[in-house]
Motif scaffolding. Structure first.
Motif, PDB file in Angstrom:
ATOM      1  N   ARG A 191      52.574  61.553  -2.946  1.00 54.85           N
ATOM      2  CA  ARG A 191      53.691  60.690  -2.539  1.00 54.85           C
ATOM      3  C   ARG A 191      54.225  59.954  -3.757  1.00 54.85           C
ATOM      4  O   ARG A 191      53.541  59.105  -4.326  1.00 54.85           O
ATOM      5  CB  ARG A 191      53.216  59.696  -1.489  1.00 54.85           C
ATOM      6  CG  ARG A 191      54.286  58.728  -1.098  1.00 54.85           C
ATOM      7  CD  ARG A 191      54.350  58.544   0.382  1.00 54.85           C
ATOM      8  NE  ARG A 191      55.173  57.397   0.684  1.00 54.85           N
ATOM      9  CZ  ARG A 191      54.837  56.412   1.465  1.00 54.85           C
ATOM     10  NH1 ARG A 191      53.676  56.420   2.070  1.00 54.85           N
ATOM     11  NH2 ARG A 191      55.650  55.426   1.676  1.00 54.85           N
ATOM     12  N   ASP A 192      55.433  60.318  -4.160  1.00 48.91           N
ATOM     13  CA  ASP A 192      56.094  59.649  -5.276  1.00 48.91           C
ATOM     14  C   ASP A 192      56.643  58.322  -4.755  1.00 48.91           C
ATOM     15  O   ASP A 192      57.542  58.303  -3.924  1.00 48.91           O
ATOM     16  CB  ASP A 192      57.220  60.532  -5.819  1.00 48.91           C
ATOM     17  CG  ASP A 192      57.823  59.983  -7.103  1.00 48.91           C
ATOM     18  OD1 ASP A 192      58.015  58.755  -7.205  1.00 48.91           O
ATOM     19  OD2 ASP A 192      58.116  60.794  -7.994  1.00 48.91           O
ATOM     20  N   ARG A 206      58.428  56.166  -6.089  1.00 47.89           N
ATOM     21  CA  ARG A 206      59.808  55.840  -6.457  1.00 47.89           C
ATOM     22  C   ARG A 206      60.770  56.537  -5.502  1.00 47.89           C
ATOM     23  O   ARG A 206      61.730  55.956  -5.044  1.00 47.89           O
ATOM     24  CB  ARG A 206      60.077  56.275  -7.899  1.00 47.89           C
ATOM     25  CG  ARG A 206      61.151  55.513  -8.569  1.00 47.89           C
ATOM     26  CD  ARG A 206      61.291  55.847 -10.031  1.00 47.89           C
ATOM     27  NE  ARG A 206      60.507  56.994 -10.466  1.00 47.89           N
ATOM     28  CZ  ARG A 206      60.146  57.206 -11.699  1.00 47.89           C
ATOM     29  NH1 ARG A 206      60.484  56.366 -12.643  1.00 47.89           N
ATOM     30  NH2 ARG A 206      59.439  58.267 -12.045  1.00 47.89           N
ATOM     31  N   ALA A 207      60.480  57.797  -5.179  1.00 53.08           N
ATOM     32  CA  ALA A 207      61.338  58.563  -4.280  1.00 53.08           C
ATOM     33  C   ALA A 207      61.141  58.146  -2.825  1.00 53.08           C
ATOM     34  O   ALA A 207      62.083  58.151  -2.038  1.00 53.08           O
ATOM     35  CB  ALA A 207      61.053  60.054  -4.426  1.00 53.08           C
ATOM     36  N   GLU A 208      59.912  57.776  -2.481  1.00 55.57           N
ATOM     37  CA  GLU A 208      59.578  57.375  -1.116  1.00 55.57           C
ATOM     38  C   GLU A 208      58.763  56.079  -1.187  1.00 55.57           C
ATOM     39  O   GLU A 208      57.536  56.097  -1.164  1.00 55.57           O
ATOM     40  CB  GLU A 208      58.762  58.488  -0.449  1.00 55.57           C
ATOM     41  CG  GLU A 208      58.551  58.308   1.020  1.00 55.57           C
ATOM     42  CD  GLU A 208      57.725  59.444   1.610  1.00 55.57           C
ATOM     43  OE1 GLU A 208      57.150  59.207   2.681  1.00 55.57           O
ATOM     44  OE2 GLU A 208      57.638  60.528   1.016  1.00 55.57           O
ATOM     45  N   LEU A 233      53.595  58.500  -9.381  1.00 52.64           N
ATOM     46  CA  LEU A 233      54.915  58.928  -9.838  1.00 52.64           C
ATOM     47  C   LEU A 233      54.808  60.369 -10.311  1.00 52.64           C
ATOM     48  O   LEU A 233      53.835  60.733 -10.974  1.00 52.64           O
ATOM     49  CB  LEU A 233      55.405  58.046 -10.990  1.00 52.64           C
ATOM     50  CG  LEU A 233      55.612  56.570 -10.676  1.00 52.64           C
ATOM     51  CD1 LEU A 233      55.931  55.805 -11.946  1.00 52.64           C
ATOM     52  CD2 LEU A 233      56.718  56.383  -9.659  1.00 52.64           C
ATOM     53  N   SER A 234      55.802  61.168  -9.993  1.00 51.16           N
ATOM     54  CA  SER A 234      55.763  62.576 -10.399  1.00 51.16           C
ATOM     55  C   SER A 234      55.776  62.725 -11.916  1.00 51.16           C
ATOM     56  O   SER A 234      55.303  63.727 -12.440  1.00 51.16           O
ATOM     57  CB  SER A 234      56.931  63.338  -9.771  1.00 51.16           C
ATOM     58  OG  SER A 234      58.152  62.774 -10.176  1.00 51.16           O
ATOM     59  N   THR A 235      56.283  61.726 -12.630  1.00 49.94           N
ATOM     60  CA  THR A 235      56.357  61.787 -14.086  1.00 49.94           C
ATOM     61  C   THR A 235      55.145  61.167 -14.777  1.00 49.94           C
ATOM     62  O   THR A 235      55.057  61.186 -15.997  1.00 49.94           O
ATOM     63  CB  THR A 235      57.622  61.066 -14.579  1.00 49.94           C
ATOM     64  OG1 THR A 235      57.606  59.726 -14.082  1.00 49.94           O
ATOM     65  CG2 THR A 235      58.879  61.777 -14.115  1.00 49.94           C
TER      66      THR A 235
END
Length: 109
Positions: A29-30, A32-34, A6-8
């Motif tokens: 690769r996030d 959640r987004a992908e 996750l980016s966060t």
């Protein structure tokens, strides 16, 4: 090298920075987004089993009882944040987490 996370996530950010500083080429690769495909998720579960779900997280504790009693695949598909992270794919080898063992394997001293 692919880093799934996750980016966060602070651990994912530390892992990414350390690997990039060591000269590794990283694709982040996030999840959640992908989200992971069924095939990707099945491969990770085959490798790590139930360790792929972070049962200590607040997100896991917030799952309803039905999901808590479901398979890891259903839990991660419903709420990607419950996946233990980061997961790092280095060619054909998979690593889970960012502890000393993983760091030593990916960043030789």
């Amino acid at each position: 090298m692919i880093l799934y996370g996750l980016s966060t996530c602070p651990v994912c950010q530390r892992a990414r920075k350390a690997l990039e500083a060591a000269g590794k080429e990283i694709t982040f690769r996030d999840i959640r987004a992908e989200p992971l495909s069924e095939t990707e998720l099945a491969g990770l579960i085959a490798e790590f089993g139930d360790r792929l779900v972070d049962r200590k997280s607040n997100d896991y504790r917030a799952l309803n009882e039905w999901l808590k009693n479901s398979e890891a695949e259903a839990q991660i598909s419903a709420k990607p944040k419950v996946m233990a992270r980061p997961v790092i794919r280095d060619q054909e080898t998979l690593y889970l987490g960012w502890d000393e063992v993983v760091q030593a394997a990916l960043i030789p001293v």
